[in-house]
Write a protein that holds these residues in place. Structure first.
Motif, PDB file in Angstrom:
ATOM      1  N   PRO A   1       0.818  -1.218   0.030  1.00 37.13           N
ATOM      2  CA  PRO A   1      -0.009   0.092  -0.067  1.00 37.13           C
ATOM      3  C   PRO A   1       0.871   1.466  -0.081  1.00 37.13           C
ATOM      4  CG  PRO A   1      -0.003  -0.894   2.144  1.00 37.13           C
ATOM      5  CD  PRO A   1       0.862  -1.777   1.167  1.00 37.13           C
TER       6      PRO A   1
ATOM      7  N   TYR B   1       0.994   5.738  -1.293  1.00 38.72           N
ATOM      8  CA  TYR B   1       0.171   6.863  -1.842  1.00 38.72           C
ATOM      9  C   TYR B   1       0.783   7.666  -3.020  1.00 38.72           C
ATOM     10  CZ  TYR B   1       3.240   8.983   1.775  1.00 38.72           C
ATOM     11  OH  TYR B   1       4.454   9.388   2.466  1.00 38.72           O
TER      12      TYR B   1
ATOM     13  N   ARG C   1      -5.500   9.299   2.977  1.00 35.13           N
ATOM     14  CA  ARG C   1      -6.279   8.189   3.196  1.00 35.13           C
ATOM     15  C   ARG C   1      -5.412   7.037   4.127  1.00 35.13           C
ATOM     16  NH1 ARG C   1      -7.786   7.583  -1.523  1.00 35.13           N
ATOM     17  NH2 ARG C   1      -5.966   6.228  -2.131  1.00 35.13           N
ATOM     18  N   GLU C   2      -3.996   7.041   3.687  1.00 37.16           N
ATOM     19  CA  GLU C   2      -3.074   5.943   4.353  1.00 37.16           C
ATOM     20  C   GLU C   2      -2.478   6.423   5.489  1.00 37.16           C
ATOM     21  OE1 GLU C   2      -2.650   2.780   3.284  1.00 37.16           O
ATOM     22  OE2 GLU C   2      -4.128   2.630   1.718  1.00 37.16           O
TER      23      GLU C   2
ATOM     24  N   LYS D   1      -2.743   4.480   9.000  1.00 36.44           N
ATOM     25  CA  LYS D   1      -2.842   2.974   9.019  1.00 36.44           C
ATOM     26  C   LYS D   1      -1.785   2.245   9.336  1.00 36.44           C
ATOM     27  CE  LYS D   1      -6.573   2.670   5.459  1.00 36.44           C
ATOM     28  NZ  LYS D   1      -7.030   2.130   3.920  1.00 36.44           N
TER      29      LYS D   1
ATOM     30  N   TYR E   1       0.090  -1.281   9.323  1.00 37.95           N
ATOM     31  CA  TYR E   1       0.129  -2.749   8.781  1.00 37.95           C
ATOM     32  C   TYR E   1       1.073  -3.414   9.669  1.00 37.95           C
ATOM     33  CZ  TYR E   1      -2.110  -0.398   4.654  1.00 37.95           C
ATOM     34  OH  TYR E   1      -3.205   0.123   3.788  1.00 37.95           O
TER      35      TYR E   1
ATOM     36  N   GLN F   1       3.279  10.523   9.659  1.00 29.05           N
ATOM     37  CA  GLN F   1       2.621   9.194   8.843  1.00 29.05           C
ATOM     38  C   GLN F   1       3.306   8.058   9.505  1.00 29.05           C
ATOM     39  OE1 GLN F   1       4.863   7.985   4.999  1.00 29.05           O
ATOM     40  NE2 GLN F   1       4.987  10.197   5.020  1.00 29.05           N
TER      41      GLN F   1
ATOM     42  N   MET G   1       4.926   2.341   7.027  1.00 30.66           N
ATOM     43  CA  MET G   1       4.231   1.394   6.478  1.00 30.66           C
ATOM     44  C   MET G   1       4.983  -0.059   6.792  1.00 30.66           C
ATOM     45  SD  MET G   1       3.739   0.112   2.509  1.00 30.66           S
ATOM     46  CE  MET G   1       5.734   0.126   2.517  1.00 30.66           C
TER      47      MET G   1
END
Length: 350
Positions: free
Chosen positions: A113, A115, A123-124, A127, A129, A217, A220
């Protein structure tokens, strides 16, 4: 260095910090631009940034230390260490070796995932993971041609944990960070923020989004979610190439390289990939070693000479991601700073 840092800023990159350490240990620092395009705050020469894929060098170092200790072999397979992952993939990738994972020849195709627009970032950005989720989303194939894979290094983290009984980041801390005194390299985990001081991070997306502040952020890939400084990256690379972290045989294995794909070769000006290290040529003759890192608006290039005596790191707090030409121009300008810094003092440089 000041000219080269200014040239990077002139491309439209908001902030630049660079540090060179010479054979006598003397440090030279240069900054350019601003740490915040709204306030005009100056760039700190000691600012934190996201280490991103440069952390692959630390993971590879731990794996090779374990190999030197007889706790694993570079020829060990995924089927040996992570049979449950292989079963979940229907048997695919079972014969992939530790060496192939280290060298990005494991036949793994990432589907991570991410951007590529302001909406995608928003949106991300928060999140979380789990590593297992990212591994589950990857394809395990039989094509062993070179293909850069973040998931391959997630699997190596899992192998380290299986071999030691401890999370890979604990092994990095005990085997690398503490012995070298790298107290400003810190695992961020799922934290969306960085330690202070740090520059705001920006991403230049294609129009109509343009420049977007992407400072906050959640990383990830938690295995690569380290914050660091130019000083710590310099010390890490110098110690590694000087033989302070690995026995001679394992360091030699790390420096056995293979060609990369055409696009990456263009970015690295013909560079080749070892085991968690990139080899590139110097304009003054010879080669240097390092590993770029790019994540969340921060782009970092680094390098150290073969003998570990001269090193350089440049961190930029904006990623020009709106076109291939801009991506390449940023890479070229930062590569020029590294090359000039490492060639300084050489006979051909004079």
């Amino acid at each position: 260095m000041r000219r080269d840092a200014a040239a990077i800023h002139d491309l439209g990159i908001s902030g630049v910090q660079a540090r060179v350490i010479g054979p006598d240990g003397r440090q030279t620092v240069a900054t350019s631009g601003t740490a915040d395009v709204t306030t005009g705050r100056p760039v700190s020469p000691d600012g934190y940034f996201r280490m991103a894929s440069t952390a692959k060098t630390m993971v590879a170092t731990v794996v090779l230390q374990l190999e030197a200790e007889g706790r694993l072999s570079l020829d060990d397979t995924l089927d040996h260490w992570l049979p449950e992952v292989v079963r979940a993939k229907g048997g695919a990738g079972g014969g992939t070796t530790v060496r192939e994972l280290l060298q990005h020849q494991g036949g793994i195709v990432d589907h991570l995932p991410g951007y590529d627009s302001k909406d995608g970032y928003e949106r991300e950005r928060y999140k979380v993971y789990q590593p297992e989720d990212l591994v589950a989303g990857a394809e395990f194939g039989t094509d062993k041609s070179w293909r850069y894979s973040n998931v391959g290094y997630l699997l190596l983290d899992m192998v380290v944990e299986r071999a030691t009984g401890r999370p890979a980041h604990r092994e990095v801390e005990d085997r690398i960070l503490r012995p070298l005194g790298l107290d400003r390299t810190r695992l961020m985990g799922t934290s969306p923020t960085l330690p202070r001081p740090h520059a705001r991070a920006y991403q230049l997306f294609p129009e109509p989004d343009g420049r977007v502040d992407v400072t906050e952020q959640v990383p990830m890939d938690q295995g690569l979610s380290w914050a660091t400084t130019t000083r710590d990256e310099n010390v890490l690379l110098r110690a590694l190439l000087a033989g302070r972290l690995l026995p001679a045989r394992q360091l030699a294995e790390m420096r056995r390289t293979v060609p990369v794909d055409d696009q990456t070769s263009e970015m690295w000006h013909g560079g080749e990939y070892g085991l968690g290290l990139v080899k590139r040529s110097l304009t003054c003759g010879g080669t240097y070693w390092g590993h770029d890192g790019g994540d969340g608006g921060f782009i970092t290039l680094n390098g150290v000479t073969e003998d570990g005596k001269r090193s350089a790191v440049v961190s930029m707090s904006e990623a020009l991601g709106d076109s291939w030409d801009h991506i390449k121009a940023q890479e070229d300008a930062a590569s020029k700073l590294i090359d000039h810094a490492l060639c300084a003092g050489s006979p051909r440089a004079r």
